[in-house]
Design an enzyme around this catalytic site. Structure first.
Site, mmCIF file in Angstrom:
data_model
loop_
_atom_site.group_PDB
_atom_site.id
_atom_site.type_symbol
_atom_site.label_atom_id
_atom_site.label_comp_id
_atom_site.label_asym_id
_atom_site.label_seq_id
_atom_site.Cartn_x
_atom_site.Cartn_y
_atom_site.Cartn_z
ATOM 1 C CB CYS A 189 -33.763 35.712 11.084
ATOM 2 S SG CYS A 189 -33.590 35.414 9.324
ATOM 3 C CB CYS A 200 -38.812 36.384 8.252
ATOM 4 S SG CYS A 200 -37.302 35.396 8.205
ATOM 5 C CB CYS A 257 -35.842 37.560 5.458
ATOM 6 S SG CYS A 257 -34.426 36.507 5.819
#
Lengths: 124, 211
Positions: free
Chosen positions: B114, B111, B116
Site C-alpha cells: 500500500c 511499501c 506505509c
C-alpha cells in the site's frame, strides 16, 4: 533485503514513475477528510492498523487488477473505498445507510444555490 | 486526469458536490451522527498533517545523528525510542527502523502493498511513493527507479530495498555531505530532503553562498 534484477524482467516495459516535487499533501479537501476519518476511527480502537493496511492493500491490488492506471493520483479514491468497506465490515454503518445518505447529500447539493453552503435538511 | 495540479479549488466551486467528495461527506456525516468521529478532531488531524508534520521532523533527526555520535548510536539500535526523544511518536503504534547509508551501501524504502510511510517524521508520502510503478519497480529495478528520480547509483554501491509494513516503518540516514564540517544542527537539517530520507536521493550541498 537486497534485490537484484531477475533476467526475465523486461525493464523497458515497466511504466514510468509519476513525479512531484513536494506537491500538495492533499489535492482536494475530501482526501484530507477521508484520511482524517481513518486515523480518528483507528485512534478509537475501531480497527487495528494492520486491518486497515490489509483492506487498503486489497483495494489497491483490485484497482491494479482491473487495469486502472495507478499513478498515485487516484490513491485517495481507493483509500475512501477501503474505508467504506472496513466501516461496513465492522458494522458501524448498516445495509444501505451510506447509499441513502449519499443520495440525500446529492439532492441537497443540487438544490443549493451557487455559493451557499450545502446542508442536509433537518429531519423529524 | 492530466491536469491534476492547479485548479482543484476552482473546480470545487463550479460543480456541485459529486464523486468521492460526495461519498466522503456522506460517510463523515453518518460517523459524526453515530458519535464515532468528532468533526473538531478531524480538523485538528488535517491541520497537523498539512502544516505541522512534514519532512522537517525527519531532517532534525538526521542532523542530530550527524552531529551527536551517542544519539546516532541510540538511533541505529532503537530508532523508535531515539525518535521519541524528539516527541515524534507514531499514531499507528508502528516501530521505526533507521537505515544508515555508507559509501558502499545505499538504502531505499518502499511499501509494495500500500503505502506505509513514517508519517511522524516525514509527513505524508509524495504522490510517486503511492504509485503502482514505484511500489512495483522499486523492488524489481531499484537502480532504474533511482536513475529516473535523478540519482544514478554506481555499480559498486550495493542497493538495499526495504519493504515497509503496517508495523514497521523505515527512515534512511543519508550520508553527510563533505564540506559541511562545523555546520550547526539547524544548518544541516535545512539541507536534508524528504527524498534523501526515503533513500531515492542523496543530500547535496546547496549552491555556494546559500548556507
Amino acid at each position: 533485503m537486497t534485490t537484484s534484477i531477475p533476467p526475465e524482467v523486461d525493464l523497458g516495459a515497466l511504466p514510468a514513475l509519476p513525479r512531484d516535487d513536494a506537491g500538495p499533501v492533499f489535492s482536494a479537501p475530501w482526501e484530507a477528510q477521508a484520511f482524517a476519518m481513518t486515523l480518528s476511527l483507528h485512534a478509537r480502537g475501531v480497527f487495528t492498523w494492520r486491518e486497515w493496511a490489509d483492506v487498503l492493500a486489497a483495494e489497491l491490488a483490485a484497482a491494479s487488477a482491473r487495469g486502472e492506471p495507478d499513478d498515485g493520483t487516484h490513491y485517495y479514491v481507493h483509500w475512501l473505498a477501503a474505508l467504506e468497506k472496513l466501516v461496513a465490515g465492522k458494522k458501524l454503518i448498516l445495509g444501505n445507510e451510506l447509499e441513502r445518505r449519499v443520495d440525500e447529500w446529492d439532492a441537497a447539493a443540487r438544490s443549493t444555490p451557487h455559493g451557499k453552503p450545502i446542508e442536509l435538511p433537518r429531519r423529524g | 486526469m492530466s491536469d491534476h495540479h492547479g485548479d482543484d479549488h476552482a473546480r470545487e466551486h463550479d460543480r456541485p458536490l459529486s464523486g468521492p467528495a460526495l461519498r466522503a461527506r456522506a460517510l463523515e456525516s453518518l460517523l459524526v451522527e453515530k458519535g464515532l468521529v468528532d468533526p473538531k478532531a478531524l480538523d485538528e488531524l488535517i491541520d497537523t498533517y498539512q502544516t505541522k508534520v512534514g519532512p522537517r521532523n525527519g531532517a532534525k533527526i538526521v542532523a542530530r545523528a550527524w552531529t551527536d555520535p551517542a544519539f546516532k548510536k541510540r538511533l541505529l539500535s532503537d530508532a523508535t525510542a531515539a525518535i521519541a526523544e524528539f516527541g515524534f511518536i507514531g499514531r499507528q503504534g508502528e516501530d521505526m527502523v533507521v537505515l544508515e547509508n555508507t559509501p558502499k551501501v545505499r538504502n531505499v524504502v518502499v511499501c509494495t502493498l500500500c503505502s506505509c510511510y513514517p508519517w511522524p517524521v516525514l509527513g505524508l508520502p509524495p504522490v510517486w511513493y503511492k504509485s503502482a510503478p514505484y511500489r512495483a519497480r522499486a523492488v524489481i529495478d531499484p537502480r532504474g527507479v533511482l536513475k529516473e528520480l535523478g540519482s544514478e547509483v554506481p555499480e559498486d554501491v550495493e542497493l538495499r530495498v526495504w519493504d515497509s509494513t503496517a508495523e514497521l516503518r523505515y527512515l534512511v540516514l543519508p550520508e553527510r555531505p563533505a564540506g559541511t564540517e562545523g555546520w550547526s544542527e539547524d544548518e544541516l537539517a535545512a539541507i536534508v530532503t524528504r527524498d534523501a530520507m526515503i533513500g531515492v536521493a542523496q543530500v547535496k550541498l546547496p549552491a555556494r553562498g546559500k548556507r
